[in-house]
Structures are given as C-alpha cells and as structure tokens.
Motif scaffolding. Sequence first.
Motif, short mmCIF file in Angstrom:
data_model
loop_
_atom_site.label_atom_id
_atom_site.label_comp_id
_atom_site.label_asym_id
_atom_site.label_seq_id
_atom_site.Cartn_x
_atom_site.Cartn_y
_atom_site.Cartn_z
N TYR A 1 -17.09 -23.78 -9.11
CA TYR A 1 -18.49 -23.80 -8.67
C TYR A 1 -18.79 -25.14 -8.03
N GLN B 1 -23.20 -31.45 -14.53
CA GLN B 1 -23.53 -30.59 -15.67
C GLN B 1 -23.65 -29.13 -15.24
N ARG B 2 -24.36 -28.89 -14.13
CA ARG B 2 -24.55 -27.52 -13.66
C ARG B 2 -23.23 -26.90 -13.19
N GLY C 1 -26.67 -34.42 -13.13
CA GLY C 1 -27.16 -33.05 -13.13
C GLY C 1 -26.24 -32.10 -12.38
N CYS C 2 -25.74 -32.54 -11.22
CA CYS C 2 -24.79 -31.72 -10.45
C CYS C 2 -23.55 -31.42 -11.28
N THR D 1 -30.91 -31.20 -7.27
CA THR D 1 -32.22 -30.58 -7.43
C THR D 1 -33.23 -31.72 -7.59
N ALA E 1 -22.13 -27.45 -7.16
CA ALA E 1 -23.56 -27.65 -7.36
C ALA E 1 -24.05 -28.80 -6.49
N ARG F 1 -20.98 -26.05 -16.21
CA ARG F 1 -21.43 -24.86 -16.95
C ARG F 1 -21.08 -23.58 -16.20
N LYS F 2 -21.34 -23.57 -14.90
CA LYS F 2 -21.07 -22.39 -14.09
C LYS F 2 -19.56 -22.07 -14.07
#
Length: 396
Positions: free
Chosen positions: A247, A271-272, A268-269, A252, A249, A275-276
């Motif tokens: 993934y 982490q996202r 944040g990137c 945001t 990311a 997870r994905k």
Amino acid sequence: MANRTFVVGVGMTKFEKPGSREWDYPDMAKEAVGKALEDAGVAYERVEQAYAGSAYGAMGQRALYEIGMTGIPVMTVSNACATGSSALFMARQAIRGGLADCVLAFGMEKMEKGSLGTGMGKSKVSIIDHHLNSMVAGRPWEMDKAPMPQMFGNAGREHMEKYGSTPDHYAWIGWKNHKHSAQNPYAQFQDEYSLDDVKNAKMIYDPLTKLQCSPTSDGAGAAIVASERFVDEHQLWDQAVEIAGHYIATDTPDSFADHSSIRVVGFGCSQRAARKAMDEAQIGIDDVDVIELHDCFSANELITYEALGMAEVGEGHKLVDDEATTYGGRWVVNPSGGLISKGHPLGATGLAQCAELTWQLRGQAGGRQVDNARVALQHNIGLGSACAVAVYKPAS
C-alpha cells in the motif's frame, strides 16, 4: 478476485559514492536488470511491461535500450524517495489486475555529492513547502540550509522532549546499521564503528551526527514480478516470494495540523500504509521477522518503530534499550545496513529493499541472514509525501 503476485528475480548494483565510478544510469540499469533476469531465469522478451523509478527523471526507456528493445510499454516513475517502491507497486497492480503475467520494476539514480535540497528544481514551489512551513511554525527554529537533516533532527528533538528518548538512542541505531552493513557486499559502507565513533562524528543537525545520516549514492535495483500462472508455467515456486500486501499512503491534513515534526516527516503516512499492507496480507507486526525500514536518519528509524506498531507511541526508544531490533532481538531491522550504511540512491532504494527481503526469505543473505525468516516488511518513505509498505512471504 485479484491475482496473486510474486517476486521471481531480483538484482542490484553495489551502491557507490557519487563520482567514484565511471558509469551512468543505463550502465546501472543494465547491471541490475541483467542480474534480476538471470536470477529469475527469464529472458527479457518475456517481460510485458516495465516501470522505471528515478526521482531525478532519468528515462526508463533509454536505460532499457541496454537490455533490449522489445517495444513494450515502459513508464518512468518519480515519487521522491519512495520512487523505487512506487515502481514496484505499479508493477504489482498490473499483475493483480490481470493486465500482464511478467513485469519488470527497477529503480536507478545518479546523484550529486552533498545534502539533498528542497526538490524545487526550476519551480518556485518546493515539494516540501507544506512540511517546512509546518515545521517552523510556532517553534524557535530558523530554516537550515540542509532542510532534510533539520526536519528529521527536529522530529528526534520532539521525541526527546515529549517522551524521554536521548541522543544515545539515535546513536545506537546508527551503530547497529553500520554493523549490519559489514556483511553486505552491495553496501556503500562496510565499516564497523564503535558507539563512541558514531556519537563523536561530525554533528550534522543535533542530535544527528554524520554516521546517523544516509549518504547520497549512485546505484540501481530491479525485480521481476510475475503472476501465479507465470510462476507455475515456468516452475519458479522454489524461488518465488509473494508480495502479500502493498500500500502507498500520502499525507492527510493531520500531517500538518499541530506543527508536530514527527507528523511532518511521515508518521501518519507510515502508520496508514502499514495497517493497509498488513491487513491485506492478513498478518500483524508480531508475525514479522525481518524489516527493511527507511532510516534516512536514525531519528526516523526510531519514530517508525512506533508508526509500524512495534512499540506504543512514545516508547520506540525502549526497543533500543532492549536491543530488540538487531540479531537476537524480536525483529532484525535493516540487516542490509539500511539507508544509513547501504546508501540511498533515491530511485533505487525501494528495489534494493525488495531484493534484500527476497534474499532473506529465500535464505540467501549470507552472513547477514536472519534465522528462520518467514515474513518480511518493507517501509519506504518520500517526503512530498508518500509512504510505501509491502509485506513479503515465501510462496506457498
């Protein structure tokens, strides 16, 4: 249902200090792609598409002239320091979507000496203008002439202020990754240093010394990505490694909401994306054995421990205290030496990470082999901003 995707061949050049070798990007591509094709046992004529990564815009079409001119679609990909992983991501999409059965992903870079700038080129708009503005807002920091060390150094400072990490924690990460690279013949640096050597090296941006910062580098990496049908037809199961999750990311608004340097540099990137990718692969971080992590600076490695879920937020330095991210610990992070010691030719980094993890899962990593490695995770971030996370498993 999406098709399963496998890496069946990998190759890379040795990463070199810019100017230390008389070569250009077509030479790099010829060497890395040639090795990947040889590793796969596949002729270039079987490749149906190619995605070429170069952050500085070297043309993939021209690079591949040294391999062959078969008329296939060749796309040049540029996505900051995540360029190589982005080329791999697009190659995987082609396989998963049933558009091709055999695709080449490669990345290359020929760099200038010295620290990276803001990535503006001729444009007045920097690719990291949001990041820089957010970093300095509300803080007594002036913009440094070398913005990348400053951004990641400030993330380390913020972690120290909020959570109690110390310069020694970041120095240990630099020491660890240099120690790992001593077993990697592809690494730009293969010297071991004492912890005091790392701590007493030239200060680049407090708390980061020179031996905690990735160097500019020349080099290339490549991977042959194939469908399950192709693997079966060519009897490649013994060497195939599945990309079980992948993934990318991007930022945001929360990346810039509170002017946190930790968030600005991609927490944040990361982490996202993690997870994905792990959800797609149906694994958790505790299932992972070996990790290639984007340690452009030692501060980013520590912060990313938390983004990946290896530690709770604010507790990444406890993994350093426990030596949990080296041989004998819970995970082995950057067995290749990472960006800090292996080197960081921007467009090639993601494919070099792919190559290292493929070798680890095949048991072909030599003196840096991680015992019983069964699940691997790749993390590759580029400010501007993009973060790619991939999960690899042996074919089954």
